[in-house]
Write a protein that holds these residues in place. Structure first.
Motif, PDB file in Angstrom:
ATOM      1  N   THR A   5       0.842  -1.186   0.000  1.00  0.00           N
ATOM      2  CA  THR A   5       0.000   0.000   0.000  1.00  0.00           C
ATOM      3  C   THR A   5       0.881   1.241   0.000  1.00  0.00           C
ATOM      4  O   THR A   5       1.842   1.323   0.765  1.00  0.00           O
ATOM      5  CB  THR A   5      -0.913   0.018   1.241  1.00  0.00           C
ATOM      6  N   LEU A   6       0.541   2.172  -0.858  1.00  0.00           N
ATOM      7  CA  LEU A   6       1.209   3.467  -0.893  1.00  0.00           C
ATOM      8  C   LEU A   6       0.150   4.513  -0.588  1.00  0.00           C
ATOM      9  O   LEU A   6      -0.939   4.481  -1.161  1.00  0.00           O
ATOM     10  CB  LEU A   6       1.819   3.723  -2.269  1.00  0.00           C
ATOM     11  N   GLU A  56      -2.793   3.827  -3.178  1.00  0.00           N
ATOM     12  CA  GLU A  56      -2.581   2.711  -4.099  1.00  0.00           C
ATOM     13  C   GLU A  56      -2.473   1.417  -3.305  1.00  0.00           C
ATOM     14  O   GLU A  56      -1.857   1.403  -2.242  1.00  0.00           O
ATOM     15  CB  GLU A  56      -1.257   2.879  -4.874  1.00  0.00           C
ATOM     16  N   VAL A  57      -3.030   0.340  -3.847  1.00  0.00           N
ATOM     17  CA  VAL A  57      -2.851  -0.989  -3.267  1.00  0.00           C
ATOM     18  C   VAL A  57      -2.551  -1.944  -4.412  1.00  0.00           C
ATOM     19  O   VAL A  57      -3.290  -2.000  -5.409  1.00  0.00           O
ATOM     20  CB  VAL A  57      -4.110  -1.468  -2.498  1.00  0.00           C
ATOM     21  N   PHE A  58      -1.458  -2.693  -4.254  1.00  0.00           N
ATOM     22  CA  PHE A  58      -1.077  -3.719  -5.225  1.00  0.00           C
ATOM     23  C   PHE A  58      -1.004  -5.063  -4.518  1.00  0.00           C
ATOM     24  O   PHE A  58      -0.731  -5.125  -3.318  1.00  0.00           O
ATOM     25  CB  PHE A  58       0.269  -3.368  -5.866  1.00  0.00           C
ATOM     26  N   LYS A  59      -1.250  -6.136  -5.266  1.00  0.00           N
ATOM     27  CA  LYS A  59      -1.382  -7.458  -4.639  1.00  0.00           C
ATOM     28  C   LYS A  59      -0.079  -7.952  -4.017  1.00  0.00           C
ATOM     29  O   LYS A  59      -0.102  -8.759  -3.099  1.00  0.00           O
ATOM     30  CB  LYS A  59      -1.940  -8.485  -5.614  1.00  0.00           C
ATOM     31  N   ASN A  60       1.060  -7.469  -4.525  1.00  0.00           N
ATOM     32  CA  ASN A  60       2.344  -7.879  -3.958  1.00  0.00           C
ATOM     33  C   ASN A  60       3.445  -6.899  -4.382  1.00  0.00           C
ATOM     34  O   ASN A  60       3.200  -5.977  -5.166  1.00  0.00           O
ATOM     35  CB  ASN A  60       2.705  -9.316  -4.365  1.00  0.00           C
ATOM     36  N   GLU A  84       6.289  17.346  -6.498  1.00  0.00           N
ATOM     37  CA  GLU A  84       6.787  16.896  -5.188  1.00  0.00           C
ATOM     38  C   GLU A  84       5.960  15.694  -4.736  1.00  0.00           C
ATOM     39  O   GLU A  84       4.730  15.786  -4.666  1.00  0.00           O
ATOM     40  CB  GLU A  84       6.648  18.004  -4.150  1.00  0.00           C
ATOM     41  N   ARG A  85       6.629  14.609  -4.418  1.00  0.00           N
ATOM     42  CA  ARG A  85       5.954  13.393  -3.969  1.00  0.00           C
ATOM     43  C   ARG A  85       6.231  13.150  -2.499  1.00  0.00           C
ATOM     44  O   ARG A  85       7.392  13.164  -2.080  1.00  0.00           O
ATOM     45  CB  ARG A  85       6.402  12.215  -4.828  1.00  0.00           C
ATOM     46  N   HIS A  86       5.167  12.911  -1.742  1.00  0.00           N
ATOM     47  CA  HIS A  86       5.270  12.658  -0.307  1.00  0.00           C
ATOM     48  C   HIS A  86       4.481  11.377  -0.016  1.00  0.00           C
ATOM     49  O   HIS A  86       3.254  11.424   0.131  1.00  0.00           O
ATOM     50  CB  HIS A  86       4.687  13.828   0.497  1.00  0.00           C
ATOM     51  N   TYR A  87       5.192  10.251   0.007  1.00  0.00           N
ATOM     52  CA  TYR A  87       4.533   8.953   0.115  1.00  0.00           C
ATOM     53  C   TYR A  87       5.092   8.152   1.299  1.00  0.00           C
ATOM     54  O   TYR A  87       6.250   8.293   1.668  1.00  0.00           O
ATOM     55  CB  TYR A  87       4.801   8.097  -1.130  1.00  0.00           C
ATOM     56  N   GLU A  88       4.248   7.247   1.769  1.00  0.00           N
ATOM     57  CA  GLU A  88       4.660   6.180   2.662  1.00  0.00           C
ATOM     58  C   GLU A  88       4.230   4.879   2.004  1.00  0.00           C
ATOM     59  O   GLU A  88       3.141   4.803   1.439  1.00  0.00           O
ATOM     60  CB  GLU A  88       3.977   6.292   4.026  1.00  0.00           C
ATOM     61  N   VAL A  89       5.097   3.862   2.080  1.00  0.00           N
ATOM     62  CA  VAL A  89       4.793   2.559   1.488  1.00  0.00           C
ATOM     63  C   VAL A  89       4.769   1.540   2.620  1.00  0.00           C
ATOM     64  O   VAL A  89       5.687   1.488   3.460  1.00  0.00           O
ATOM     65  CB  VAL A  89       5.844   2.176   0.426  1.00  0.00           C
ATOM     66  N   PHE A  90       3.719   0.727   2.623  1.00  0.00           N
ATOM     67  CA  PHE A  90       3.532  -0.296   3.653  1.00  0.00           C
ATOM     68  C   PHE A  90       3.415  -1.660   3.000  1.00  0.00           C
ATOM     69  O   PHE A  90       2.689  -1.817   2.022  1.00  0.00           O
ATOM     70  CB  PHE A  90       2.249  -0.020   4.456  1.00  0.00           C
ATOM     71  N   GLU A  91       4.136  -2.629   3.550  1.00  0.00           N
ATOM     72  CA  GLU A  91       4.040  -4.001   3.049  1.00  0.00           C
ATOM     73  C   GLU A  91       3.398  -4.890   4.078  1.00  0.00           C
ATOM     74  O   GLU A  91       3.518  -4.689   5.258  1.00  0.00           O
ATOM     75  CB  GLU A  91       5.423  -4.541   2.700  1.00  0.00           C
TER      76      GLU A  91
END
Length: 91
Positions: A5-6, A56-60, A84-91
């Motif tokens: 998930t981003l 965003e959500v991707f399956k893997n 400007e991109r300000h993201y957090e990515v969660f696995e």
């Protein structure tokens, strides 16, 4: 494998806003058609029209990395190079 998930936001310069908004529809369509894309939403802020919330959500991880690579070489990637991109990515 677990979902990736981003979430976060992008900030677009006022002088690039029209171009980015015009390209967003195609970018969204292409992303949602990617194998492994579960959800992809980009929403313009009501308070600040230069800010867009991104979710965003991707399956893997593989599907997420494929998306990132595609974006880098896409029209969207070229048109938003200054965003400007300000993201957090969660696995």
């Amino acid at each position: 494998m677990s979902e990736v998930t981003l979430k976060g936001f992008i900030l677009v310069a006022k002088d690039e806003l029209t171009v980015v908004k015009h390209a967003l529809g195609r970018h969204t369509q292409l992303t949602r058609e990617e194998p492994g894309c579960i959800q992809f939403d980009v929403t313009q802020s009501q308070e600040n029209p230069c800010r867009f919330e991104v979710f965003e959500v991707f399956k893997n991880k593989e599907a997420f990395e494929h998306h990132q690579a595609r974006v880098q070489s896409s029209d969207w990637g070229r048109l938003t190079v200054n965003v400007e991109r300000h993201y957090e990515v969660f696995e």
